[in-house]
Design a protein around this motif. Structure first.
Motif, PDB file in Angstrom:
ATOM      1  N   CYS A   8       4.262  -1.448   7.345  1.00 51.03           N
ATOM      2  CA  CYS A   8       5.146  -2.615   7.267  1.00 51.03           C
ATOM      3  C   CYS A   8       6.440  -2.384   8.045  1.00 51.03           C
ATOM      4  O   CYS A   8       7.064  -1.325   7.934  1.00 51.03           O
ATOM      5  CB  CYS A   8       5.476  -2.917   5.812  1.00 51.03           C
ATOM      6  N   GLY A   9       6.837  -3.389   8.812  1.00 51.97           N
ATOM      7  CA  GLY A   9       8.093  -3.307   9.539  1.00 51.97           C
ATOM      8  C   GLY A   9       8.104  -2.160  10.529  1.00 51.97           C
ATOM      9  O   GLY A   9       7.213  -2.033  11.374  1.00 51.97           O
ATOM     10  N   ASP A  10       9.115  -1.291  10.404  1.00 49.55           N
ATOM     11  CA  ASP A  10       9.266  -0.160  11.322  1.00 49.55           C
ATOM     12  C   ASP A  10       8.450   1.055  10.906  1.00 49.55           C
ATOM     13  O   ASP A  10       8.537   2.102  11.557  1.00 49.55           O
ATOM     14  CB  ASP A  10      10.744   0.247  11.407  1.00 49.55           C
ATOM     15  N   ALA A  11       7.660   0.945   9.839  1.00 52.68           N
ATOM     16  CA  ALA A  11       6.950   2.117   9.318  1.00 52.68           C
ATOM     17  C   ALA A  11       5.951   2.687  10.310  1.00 52.68           C
ATOM     18  O   ALA A  11       5.696   3.891  10.321  1.00 52.68           O
ATOM     19  CB  ALA A  11       6.238   1.763   8.013  1.00 52.68           C
ATOM     20  N   ALA A  12       5.372   1.841  11.147  1.00 51.23           N
ATOM     21  CA  ALA A  12       4.319   2.313  12.058  1.00 51.23           C
ATOM     22  C   ALA A  12       4.815   3.418  12.983  1.00 51.23           C
ATOM     23  O   ALA A  12       4.060   4.333  13.334  1.00 51.23           O
ATOM     24  CB  ALA A  12       3.781   1.145  12.880  1.00 51.23           C
ATOM     25  N   PRO A  41     -10.910  -3.042  -0.526  1.00 47.82           N
ATOM     26  CA  PRO A  41     -10.917  -2.438  -1.866  1.00 47.82           C
ATOM     27  C   PRO A  41     -10.009  -1.223  -1.995  1.00 47.82           C
ATOM     28  O   PRO A  41      -9.682  -0.815  -3.107  1.00 47.82           O
ATOM     29  CB  PRO A  41     -12.385  -2.051  -2.068  1.00 47.82           C
ATOM     30  N   ALA A  42      -9.617  -0.635  -0.859  1.00 45.47           N
ATOM     31  CA  ALA A  42      -8.713   0.515  -0.871  1.00 45.47           C
ATOM     32  C   ALA A  42      -7.634   0.286   0.180  1.00 45.47           C
ATOM     33  O   ALA A  42      -7.921   0.216   1.374  1.00 45.47           O
ATOM     34  CB  ALA A  42      -9.472   1.798  -0.580  1.00 45.47           C
ATOM     35  N   LEU A  43      -6.390   0.144  -0.284  1.00 42.11           N
ATOM     36  CA  LEU A  43      -5.263  -0.120   0.606  1.00 42.11           C
ATOM     37  C   LEU A  43      -4.225   0.981   0.478  1.00 42.11           C
ATOM     38  O   LEU A  43      -4.044   1.562  -0.595  1.00 42.11           O
ATOM     39  CB  LEU A  43      -4.590  -1.449   0.254  1.00 42.11           C
ATOM     40  N   VAL A  44      -3.522   1.222   1.572  1.00 37.54           N
ATOM     41  CA  VAL A  44      -2.313   2.042   1.555  1.00 37.54           C
ATOM     42  C   VAL A  44      -1.204   1.200   2.173  1.00 37.54           C
ATOM     43  O   VAL A  44      -1.392   0.613   3.245  1.00 37.54           O
ATOM     44  CB  VAL A  44      -2.488   3.356   2.340  1.00 37.54           C
ATOM     45  N   VAL A  45      -0.079   1.125   1.488  1.00 34.19           N
ATOM     46  CA  VAL A  45       1.077   0.389   1.999  1.00 34.19           C
ATOM     47  C   VAL A  45       2.147   1.400   2.383  1.00 34.19           C
ATOM     48  O   VAL A  45       2.576   2.207   1.553  1.00 34.19           O
ATOM     49  CB  VAL A  45       1.634  -0.588   0.948  1.00 34.19           C
ATOM     50  N   ALA A  50      10.011  -3.412  -1.405  1.00 32.45           N
ATOM     51  CA  ALA A  50       9.833  -4.851  -1.184  1.00 32.45           C
ATOM     52  C   ALA A  50       8.546  -5.132  -0.413  1.00 32.45           C
ATOM     53  O   ALA A  50       7.857  -6.133  -0.674  1.00 32.45           O
ATOM     54  CB  ALA A  50      11.034  -5.420  -0.438  1.00 32.45           C
ATOM     55  N   ASP A  51       8.205  -4.263   0.538  1.00 39.94           N
ATOM     56  CA  ASP A  51       6.943  -4.420   1.268  1.00 39.94           C
ATOM     57  C   ASP A  51       5.752  -4.262   0.322  1.00 39.94           C
ATOM     58  O   ASP A  51       4.789  -5.041   0.371  1.00 39.94           O
ATOM     59  CB  ASP A  51       6.839  -3.379   2.385  1.00 39.94           C
ATOM     60  N   LEU A  52       5.821  -3.245  -0.528  1.00 36.35           N
ATOM     61  CA  LEU A  52       4.744  -3.027  -1.491  1.00 36.35           C
ATOM     62  C   LEU A  52       4.594  -4.235  -2.406  1.00 36.35           C
ATOM     63  O   LEU A  52       3.473  -4.695  -2.674  1.00 36.35           O
ATOM     64  CB  LEU A  52       5.030  -1.766  -2.308  1.00 36.35           C
ATOM     65  N   LEU A  57       1.653  -8.903  -4.374  1.00 41.09           N
ATOM     66  CA  LEU A  57       1.650 -10.333  -4.684  1.00 41.09           C
ATOM     67  C   LEU A  57       0.417 -11.017  -4.106  1.00 41.09           C
ATOM     68  O   LEU A  57      -0.184 -11.884  -4.748  1.00 41.09           O
ATOM     69  CB  LEU A  57       2.915 -10.989  -4.136  1.00 41.09           C
ATOM     70  N   ARG A  58       0.000 -10.619  -2.917  1.00 37.34           N
ATOM     71  CA  ARG A  58      -1.207 -11.199  -2.330  1.00 37.34           C
ATOM     72  C   ARG A  58      -2.454 -10.794  -3.132  1.00 37.34           C
ATOM     73  O   ARG A  58      -3.369 -11.602  -3.308  1.00 37.34           O
ATOM     74  CB  ARG A  58      -1.363 -10.764  -0.868  1.00 37.34           C
ATOM     75  N   LEU A  59      -2.493  -9.564  -3.629  1.00 38.57           N
ATOM     76  CA  LEU A  59      -3.621  -9.156  -4.478  1.00 38.57           C
ATOM     77  C   LEU A  59      -3.655  -9.995  -5.751  1.00 38.57           C
ATOM     78  O   LEU A  59      -4.730 -10.399  -6.212  1.00 38.57           O
ATOM     79  CB  LEU A  59      -3.506  -7.674  -4.831  1.00 38.57           C
ATOM     80  N   LEU A  60      -2.485 -10.253  -6.316  1.00 39.01           N
ATOM     81  CA  LEU A  60      -2.411 -11.090  -7.509  1.00 39.01           C
ATOM     82  C   LEU A  60      -2.905 -12.501  -7.212  1.00 39.01           C
ATOM     83  O   LEU A  60      -3.724 -13.059  -7.959  1.00 39.01           O
ATOM     84  CB  LEU A  60      -0.966 -11.124  -8.013  1.00 39.01           C
TER      85      LEU A  60
END
Length: 217
Positions: A8-12, A41-45, A50-52, A57-60
């Motif tokens: 997310c954002g500058d994390a890359a 089914p398996a995500l890493v954020v 706030a990004d997490l 929220l999308r999973l919800l």
């Protein structure tokens, strides 16, 4: 190993190697169009609290909480989520845990305007009446109210009310819901101020937990 890393954002630009796992750059606090096509089914954020929260929220919204494990690589060493659940803030260690660790349920906190709280919520300079379930937590003024998920499985929230002008007093409550009626203020969820002042606010435990990858002890 988990299937998709959302950077997310500058994390890359600062991520350690993720092995064979696909890394997808997305904007900070990604929305529906950014996240939904990449759900797995398996995500890493990788990013901020706030990004997490934006991804969770999308999973919800997609009703995928029970089917999805979520690893987290915090880019902010002051991450409230990392501190609460003892996640490493060193990028290499955090990535290793996120990719190979086991998930354990943690309470997912919602608010009454459609958002979620993952690490820390804050209400600054409060004047009003607040309840933790049926218990009066505040009647009058407080310097702040801080809300976070509870580490105890049977609970939902830990609420800390700090009051007093000259001598500070902290009262701590546990509950499944926190409700406040107050003079207008701006709630802060995972570091993000609400876009407008509110005179009522609620945080409460969702019926499903978040499957967060975290240390076993």
């Amino acid at each position: 190993m988990r299937g998709v890393v959302l950077a997310c954002g500058d994390a890359a630009g600062s991520l350690p190697p993720a092995g064979q796992v696909h890394v997808e750059p997305v904007p900070a606090r990604p929305g529906k169009a950014d996240v939904d096509p990449l759900l797995s089914p398996a995500l890493v954020v990788a990013g901020t609290d706030a990004d997490l929260a934006a991804v969770v929220l999308r999973l919800l919204r997609k009703d995928l909480l029970a089917e999805t494990t979520v690893g987290y690589v915090p880019t902010d060493p002051r991450s409230a989520v990392a501190s609460l659940w003892r996640l490493p803030t060193n990028p290499e260690r955090a990535m290793r845990l996120a990719l190979t660790g086991n998930d354990r349920p943690v309470p997912l906190i919602r608010d009454d305007v459609g958002g979620v709280l993952i690490g820390r919520g804050e209400l600054p300079r409060v004047r009003g009446i607040a309840y933790c379930d049926d218990t009066v937590a505040l009647r009058g003024e407080a310097r702040s109210v801080v809300v976070r998920p509870s580490e105890v499985a049977a609970e939902g929230l830990v609420v800390t009310v700090t009051s007093g002008r000259l001598r500070r007093r902290r009262d701590v409550f546990t509950s499944r819901a926190f409700q406040l009626g107050c003079d207008p203020l701006v709630p802060i969820s995972d570091g993000v101020p609400h876009p407008r002042p509110m005179d009522r606010w609620t945080w409460y435990r969702h019926t499903e937990d978040l499957r967060l990858v975290r240390p076993s002890s």
